[in-house]
Write a protein that holds these residues in place. Structure first.
Motif, mmCIF file in Angstrom:
data_model
loop_
_atom_site.group_PDB
_atom_site.id
_atom_site.type_symbol
_atom_site.label_atom_id
_atom_site.label_comp_id
_atom_site.label_asym_id
_atom_site.label_seq_id
_atom_site.Cartn_x
_atom_site.Cartn_y
_atom_site.Cartn_z
ATOM 1 N N CYS A 65 0.846 -1.193 0.000
ATOM 2 C CA CYS A 65 0.000 0.000 0.000
ATOM 3 C C CYS A 65 0.882 1.243 0.000
ATOM 4 O O CYS A 65 1.818 1.352 0.800
ATOM 5 C CB CYS A 65 -0.921 0.017 1.222
ATOM 6 S SG CYS A 65 -2.096 -1.341 1.263
ATOM 7 N N ALA A 99 -4.268 5.154 2.415
ATOM 8 C CA ALA A 99 -3.420 3.967 2.212
ATOM 9 C C ALA A 99 -3.087 3.295 3.541
ATOM 10 O O ALA A 99 -3.034 2.067 3.634
ATOM 11 C CB ALA A 99 -2.149 4.351 1.470
ATOM 12 N N SER A 196 -2.405 2.189 -4.385
ATOM 13 C CA SER A 196 -1.966 3.552 -4.084
ATOM 14 C C SER A 196 -3.167 4.468 -3.974
ATOM 15 O O SER A 196 -4.124 4.351 -4.760
ATOM 16 C CB SER A 196 -1.019 4.073 -5.176
ATOM 17 O OG SER A 196 -0.594 5.394 -4.875
#
Length: 369
Positions: A65, A99, A196
């Motif tokens: 992430c 994220a 992302s």
């Protein structure tokens, strides 16, 4: 392994049999020059089949992430707010960032997860990293900066809990530049999925999308907000899965008030037409539209008794990615993600305090049809 040449596949097979094989040993087995083996190993690292020294082969079902790690502070007034003076309030500090929230949800669901971001060399940054390590998230690729403070979001709420004023200091993410991802690319390339948000600069997002085309991982992106959605390129090729609401979809598609799309199915299909492989468009209480390889489908929102909407969208993303990693198609995965988003609204935290794979499965009966 369709992206490997025959010699690359042969080198990988030898490494899997003997991770400690030297380059000359591999070269002798294949009857090629050592320099040729070295070049193949570089390509195997870039494509994510090995992780570097020792030729460590990556494990399955791993997610990375990328994006926001934020300190969230909420101040809820105890009485009607009076401006230009001091107001008594109750305060809460929590860990946030799209994220970061997605990474925590994934880790609690049992997915092997790492996180890439930037924090300040300050108490807030140290607290964020410790919190994530304690939840089993790999934060080895997070940059610590002495130039900017850790990102922070402050929400001033009235006594009913409605937002009066929000203040965001997100300037540190401007430092999350493409050069960092060039240095850690094997870490990303070895993942099954990379997610992302759009907190990194547009140039960084463009670089990740461009390099993904020569890697084997799948790339998912969340638009985060209408202003940040415009950081995505007009050509969405290279993005395997997009998450956004209807307003963000219009921003990504460069649709103004005069030609804005109001139907979520139409928006999801338009995102596909712009290059995204699959898309999930949310419309709050109306549910979600999912455009996949078998067309577009809509699903109603799961009925809920919400207490706090914070983090619901992030949980939906994590639930979707988790189920895709478990083998579900995008339609079933997105429905499960929608359920997790709903469950999160019934918790006071941005990540459900009881979250686990068992907890999620115990609530699957709430999906109707």
């Amino acid at each position: 392994m369709e992206d490997l040449s025959p010699q690359e596949a042969a080198v990988l097979a030898i490494i899997r049999d003997n991770p400690f094989a030297g380059q000359q040993e591999i070269a002798d087995q294949l009857n090629v020059a050592r320099s040729t083996v070295a070049a193949h190993i570089v390509q195997l690292m870039q494509k994510g089949y090995i992780l570097g020294r020792g030729y460590v082969v990556p494990t399955d079902a791993r997610a990375v992430c990328i994006g926001g790690a934020v300190l969230d502070r909420k101040y809820r007034a105890k009485a009607d707010i009076v401006f230009e003076t001091s107001n008594p309030a109750d305060s809460v500090r929590s860990m946030g960032g799209v994220a970061r929230n997605v990474a925590e949800n994934l880790a609690l669901l049992g997915t092997t997860t790492s996180f890439v971001s930037i924090v300040g060399d300050d108490d807030g940054g140290h607290a964020l990293l410790k919190y994530m390590r304690d939840r089993g998230i790999d934060v080895s690729q997070v940059v610590t900066s002495k130039d900017r403070s850790t990102a922070e979001y402050v929400a001033i709420l009235d006594m009913r809990g409605d937002l009066v004023l929000g203040i965001a200091d997100m300037g540190i993410f401007d430092l999350l530049l493409p050069a960092h991802f060039d240095r850690i690319w094997p870490h990303l390339a070895a993942a099954n999925w990379v997610f992302s948000d759009t907190n990194p600069p547009a140039e960084t997002l463009a670089a990740i999308i461009a390099k993904r085309k020569s890697s084997r991982f799948k790339l998912a992106i969340d638009a985060v907000s209408t202003p940040k959605a415009t950081r995505l390129p007009e050509n969405l090729s290279g993005i395997d899965l997009l998450f956004m609401n209807i307003d963000e979809a219009n921003a990504v598609l460069r649709r103004g008030a005069g030609d804005a799309i109001t139907d979520p199915e139409e928006a999801a299909l338009a995102l596909q037409a712009a290059g995204a492989e699959e898309a999930v468009v949310t419309v709050g209480a109306r549910g979600i539209a999912v455009a996949g390889k078998e067309g577009v489908r809509s699903f109603p929102a799961v009925q809920a008794t919400p207490v706090d909407m914070t983090g619901a969208g992030d949980a939906m993303i994590a639930g979707t990615l988790h189920r895709i990693l478990q083998g579900d198609d995008i339609y079933q995965a997105a429905r499960t993600g929608s359920l997790l988003g709903t469950l999160t609204t019934e918790s006071h935290g941005s990540v459900h305090t009881e979250l686990s794979e068992h907890f999620l499965q115990a609530n699957m009966h709430r999906l109707v049809g």
